[in-house]
Design a protein around this motif. Structure first.
Motif, PDB file in Angstrom:
ATOM      1  N   PRO A  96       1.006  -1.167   0.324  1.00 30.91           N
ATOM      2  CA  PRO A  96       0.018   0.032  -0.010  1.00 30.91           C
ATOM      3  C   PRO A  96       0.801   1.411  -0.097  1.00 30.91           C
ATOM      4  CG  PRO A  96       0.032  -0.911   2.255  1.00 30.91           C
ATOM      5  CD  PRO A  96       0.734  -2.002   1.205  1.00 30.91           C
ATOM      6  N   ASN A  97       0.279   2.295  -0.731  1.00 37.27           N
ATOM      7  CA  ASN A  97       0.986   3.452  -0.656  1.00 37.27           C
ATOM      8  C   ASN A  97       0.986   4.386   0.548  1.00 37.27           C
ATOM      9  OD1 ASN A  97       2.267   5.843  -1.372  1.00 37.27           O
ATOM     10  ND2 ASN A  97       0.564   6.450  -3.045  1.00 37.27           N
ATOM     11  N   ALA A 103      -3.748   8.807   4.901  1.00 32.60           N
ATOM     12  CA  ALA A 103      -4.869   9.619   4.859  1.00 32.60           C
ATOM     13  C   ALA A 103      -6.135   8.700   5.487  1.00 32.60           C
ATOM     14  CB  ALA A 103      -5.364   9.746   3.374  1.00 32.60           C
ATOM     15  N   LYS A 104      -6.146   7.392   5.457  1.00 32.82           N
ATOM     16  CA  LYS A 104      -7.002   6.424   5.761  1.00 32.82           C
ATOM     17  C   LYS A 104      -6.997   6.345   7.263  1.00 32.82           C
ATOM     18  CE  LYS A 104      -8.061   2.841   3.523  1.00 32.82           C
ATOM     19  NZ  LYS A 104      -8.375   1.557   2.935  1.00 32.82           N
ATOM     20  N   PHE A 105      -5.769   6.647   8.026  1.00 35.32           N
ATOM     21  CA  PHE A 105      -5.708   6.556   9.383  1.00 35.32           C
ATOM     22  C   PHE A 105      -5.704   7.792  10.016  1.00 35.32           C
ATOM     23  CE2 PHE A 105      -4.371   2.265   8.267  1.00 35.32           C
ATOM     24  CZ  PHE A 105      -5.248   1.497   9.087  1.00 35.32           C
ATOM     25  N   THR A 108       0.068  11.518   9.996  1.00 40.00           N
ATOM     26  CA  THR A 108       1.079  12.135   8.913  1.00 40.00           C
ATOM     27  C   THR A 108       1.788  10.939   8.074  1.00 40.00           C
ATOM     28  OG1 THR A 108       2.649  12.469  10.402  1.00 40.00           O
ATOM     29  CG2 THR A 108       1.045  14.209  10.044  1.00 40.00           C
ATOM     30  N   ASP A 109       2.354  11.437   7.003  1.00 39.87           N
ATOM     31  CA  ASP A 109       3.305  10.691   6.406  1.00 39.87           C
ATOM     32  C   ASP A 109       4.696  10.252   7.203  1.00 39.87           C
ATOM     33  OD1 ASP A 109       3.676   9.231   4.182  1.00 39.87           O
ATOM     34  OD2 ASP A 109       4.871  10.859   3.071  1.00 39.87           O
TER      35      ASP A 109
END
Length: 156
Positions: A96-97, A103-105, A108-109
């Motif tokens: 997964p990206n 975004a799903k959780f 932050t990146d």
């Protein structure tokens, strides 16, 4: 997607039941053949073909049932393979990206990378299920979407 959970005890029970079935089957076959051979030895007036005729008829019935069951399972397997092809196909979804995961959780990146790099991660949730904090063995960073809540809960 169909998920089937199997415990190790299920395999043990399956193996034990199979062993009991085969043991019973072999006992009945050996016992039947032994009794036929003894009947021929104690009753010489009756030919061995006459004494074996009922047993051969029974074995023919067993063979017919076995062939019917094999055909039934083959047809059933073919039906399932054609009607539900997605159950027989291995789906490769890939990795997964990180942006989609973040975004799903609602994190932050940077937090995604820290979770991936850490050996120990503790995730605290709010009552509504949102992530309140992500604590790794590297650092302690509140999520962006609910940073106000984390600060209020941390202070209290």
């Amino acid at each position: 997607m169909v998920v089937i959970l199997r415990s190790p005890s299920t395999g043990v029970i399956d193996a034990c039941m199979t062993a009991v079935g085969w043991t019973g089957f072999l006992y009945l076959i050996v016992h039947g053949l032994f009794s036929i051979s003894l009947a021929g030895a104690f009753n010489p007036s009756e030919s061995s073909a006459q004494s074996m005729a009922p047993t051969l008829q029974t074995l023919l019935i067993y063979l017919t049932i076995a062939v019917f069951n094999a055909m039934l399972f083959t047809v059933w397997g073919t039906y399932r393979k054609r009607i539900f092809p997605e159950l027989h196909r291995a789906v490769s979804r890939g990795v997964p990206n990180n942006e989609i995961t973040a975004a799903k959780f609602a994190i932050t990146d940077t937090q995604v990378h820290e979770v991936q790099d850490s050996q120990v991660t503790v995730i605290h949730h709010r009552d509504d299920g949102e992530i309140a904090a992500v604590i790794t063995d590297k650092s302690r960073i509140p999520p962006v979407s609910n940073a106000d809540y984390f600060d209020a809960a941390h202070i209290a």
